[in-house]
Design an enzyme around this catalytic site. Structure first.
Site, mmCIF file in Angstrom:
data_model
loop_
_atom_site.group_PDB
_atom_site.id
_atom_site.type_symbol
_atom_site.label_atom_id
_atom_site.label_comp_id
_atom_site.label_asym_id
_atom_site.label_seq_id
_atom_site.Cartn_x
_atom_site.Cartn_y
_atom_site.Cartn_z
ATOM 1 N N HIS A 196 -3.354 -1.405 -5.012
ATOM 2 C CA HIS A 196 -3.297 -0.329 -4.012
ATOM 3 C C HIS A 196 -2.318 0.758 -4.475
ATOM 4 O O HIS A 196 -1.318 1.065 -3.833
ATOM 5 C CB HIS A 196 -2.904 -0.838 -2.637
ATOM 6 C CG HIS A 196 -3.406 0.074 -1.552
ATOM 7 N ND1 HIS A 196 -4.348 -0.331 -0.634
ATOM 8 C CD2 HIS A 196 -3.129 1.374 -1.271
ATOM 9 C CE1 HIS A 196 -4.616 0.684 0.191
ATOM 10 N NE2 HIS A 196 -3.884 1.728 -0.196
ATOM 11 N N ASP A 228 0.817 -1.216 0.000
ATOM 12 C CA ASP A 228 0.000 0.000 0.000
ATOM 13 C C ASP A 228 0.857 1.274 0.000
ATOM 14 O O ASP A 228 0.677 2.153 0.848
ATOM 15 C CB ASP A 228 -0.935 0.021 1.212
ATOM 16 C CG ASP A 228 -1.632 -1.297 1.462
ATOM 17 O OD1 ASP A 228 -1.924 -2.006 0.485
ATOM 18 O OD2 ASP A 228 -1.892 -1.627 2.641
ATOM 19 N N ASN A 236 -16.473 0.239 4.986
ATOM 20 C CA ASN A 236 -15.304 -0.063 5.811
ATOM 21 C C ASN A 236 -14.373 1.137 5.847
ATOM 22 O O ASN A 236 -13.928 1.621 4.805
ATOM 23 C CB ASN A 236 -14.572 -1.281 5.240
ATOM 24 C CG ASN A 236 -13.566 -1.865 6.213
ATOM 25 O OD1 ASN A 236 -13.490 -1.472 7.374
ATOM 26 N ND2 ASN A 236 -12.788 -2.829 5.742
ATOM 27 N N GLY A 260 -0.881 -4.584 15.315
ATOM 28 C CA GLY A 260 0.232 -3.644 15.333
ATOM 29 C C GLY A 260 0.662 -3.130 13.979
ATOM 30 O O GLY A 260 1.456 -2.197 13.896
ATOM 31 N N HIS A 261 0.124 -3.727 12.893
ATOM 32 C CA HIS A 261 0.446 -3.263 11.550
ATOM 33 C C HIS A 261 -0.571 -2.200 11.140
ATOM 34 O O HIS A 261 -1.759 -2.503 10.977
ATOM 35 C CB HIS A 261 0.426 -4.423 10.552
ATOM 36 C CG HIS A 261 1.666 -5.245 10.611
ATOM 37 N ND1 HIS A 261 2.551 -5.345 9.566
ATOM 38 C CD2 HIS A 261 2.189 -5.992 11.616
ATOM 39 C CE1 HIS A 261 3.564 -6.123 9.912
ATOM 40 N NE2 HIS A 261 3.357 -6.533 11.152
ATOM 41 N N GLU A 270 -11.494 -1.715 -3.605
ATOM 42 C CA GLU A 270 -10.938 -0.973 -2.477
ATOM 43 C C GLU A 270 -9.850 -0.019 -2.958
ATOM 44 O O GLU A 270 -9.606 0.143 -4.144
ATOM 45 C CB GLU A 270 -10.386 -1.928 -1.414
ATOM 46 C CG GLU A 270 -9.319 -2.883 -1.900
ATOM 47 C CD GLU A 270 -8.973 -3.955 -0.875
ATOM 48 O OE1 GLU A 270 -9.634 -4.028 0.181
ATOM 49 O OE2 GLU A 270 -8.039 -4.734 -1.126
ATOM 50 N N SER A 288 -13.535 -0.255 1.309
ATOM 51 C CA SER A 288 -13.103 -1.592 0.917
ATOM 52 C C SER A 288 -14.290 -2.537 1.033
ATOM 53 O O SER A 288 -14.940 -2.603 2.080
ATOM 54 C CB SER A 288 -11.970 -2.057 1.834
ATOM 55 O OG SER A 288 -11.651 -3.413 1.633
ATOM 56 N N GLY A 309 -10.960 -8.985 7.061
ATOM 57 C CA GLY A 309 -12.321 -9.447 6.928
ATOM 58 C C GLY A 309 -13.330 -8.804 7.848
ATOM 59 O O GLY A 309 -14.464 -9.275 7.958
#
Length: 352
Positions: free
Chosen positions: A303, A50, A167, A103-104, A233, A187, A127
């Site tokens: 992305h 991304d 989302n 954490g990402h 997305e 998304s 999801g």
């Protein structure tokens, strides 16, 4: 141990150089994301999911999904050096919004306005639309500048399962013809949205103004918490010659060599749309024109972001390296335009 500390411990373990050398899980990188091994100097082979880019002075800066938001710098847009992540500690609110957060920090978006850099980012898990978009600001992108400090302003927008059929991830800051700020995002679920921001760009304008930019078919009886099959997305809006071009990603990321992401586009004379593809179909009714799909060597390009530097246009995106365990890698390719004003990217550039 609390969920928050478990997530922090998990992120720290992922950052271990030994584990970083192991092949990622090709089936679900959102649950088992690869992390770049620490290394010195500049490299052309850059792990990146991304990616978005900005230039300050003679240096380009790259922001990508990763622990605390991964950052690289470059002097030539070809080789990159790892910098300190944006967040040395994950914003505390993230774990209250997304209990499964690992954490990402996903899908950064970088923009500049009136002396300030704005970095939008996503907190989510695979999801689920228990998600939020936050924003941090800085007066400089140069880590060596004494004024360098990222200030987190918290949540701009939040989605809640069974309340929202969209989302809150994959933000992109866009200005309209009057210079007013808007946020494109979204998304799966009910597709990609556009919402107006306050003048300070830190929250939603009131009264709220919303539009749907793009969506794909979704079964009417599907549970609202299910993302469904409408795989669209990562909106990114690029302005050129009086047109707003809406780039999006169709199909699926994050599956390594099994990823089938592809970059699609439509355009409109107005920011709010409707965006039409080359055949005149509306993107909010399932239309879109393909810009780039993967090759056997580099599947899943997507992305993307797009920029003009020194009079040349560039498409910035990730694709999955089948020669390296399916890891996502940075790709920067020239962005050309045909006689009718539609974007053209040479697919063979993926393999070079």
């Amino acid at each position: 141990m609390s969920a928050r500390w478990l997530a922090i411990a998990f992120a720290v373990v992922l950052a271990c150089p030994v584990l970083a050398q192991q092949p990622p899980n090709n089936d679900d990188m959102m649950e088992s994301p690869p992390v770049a091994a620490p290394r010195e100097g500049y490299w052309a082979d850059v792990l990146a999911h991304d990616p978005v880019m900005a230039r300050q002075g003679d240096t380009w800066y790259l922001f990508v999904t990763g622990p605390g938001i991964t950052v690289y710098s470059s002097r030539d847009m070809e080789t990159w050096k790892a910098e300190t992540p944006v967040f040395p500690e994950i914003p505390a609110w993230a774990y209250d919004i997304v209990p499964r957060f690992n954490g990402h920090v996903w899908a950064p978006d970088i923009s500049f306005h009136d002396g300030t850099w704005y970095l939008y980012y996503s907190i989510s898990s695979g999801g689920s639309n228990a998600s939020a978009i936050g924003v941090a600001t800085n007066t400089t992108l140069d880590p060596a500048d004494p004024g360098y400090r990222w200030v987190d302003h918290g949540i701009v927008l939040r989605s809640v399962p069974h309340r929202d059929l969209w989302n809150a991830i994959d933000a992109n800051l866009v200005e309209d013809d009057d210079g007013a700020p808007w946020l494109a995002f979204g998304s799966f679920w009910g597709g990609l949205k556009l919402v107006k921001l306050r003048e300070d760009r830190l929250g939603l304008a009131e009264p709220q103004v919303w539009h749907t930019l793009a969506r794909r078919e979704r079964p009417a009886l599907l549970d609202d918490a299910d993302p469904g099959p409408g795989a669209v997305e990562a909106p990114f809006v690029f302005r050129r010659d009086g047109w707003y071009y809406l780039f999006v990603s169709y199909d699926h990321c994050c599956r390594g060599a099994k990823s089938d992401y592809r970059i699609m586009v439509g355009r409109s004379r107005t920011l709010a749309g409707p965006y039409l593809d080359r055949d005149g179909r509306r993107m909010d009714q399932g239309g879109a024109t393909e810009v780039l799909r993967g090759t056997a060597r580099w599947p899943g390009p997507g992305h993307n972001s797009a920029y003009t530097f020194d009079g040349r246009d560039w498409l910035v995106f990730h694709a999955y390296d089948t020669g390296d365990g399916g890891r996502p890698k940075l790709k920067v390719l020239p962005l050309a335009w045909d006689a009718e004003g539609w974007p053209v990217v040479d697919q063979s550039g993926l393999d070079r």
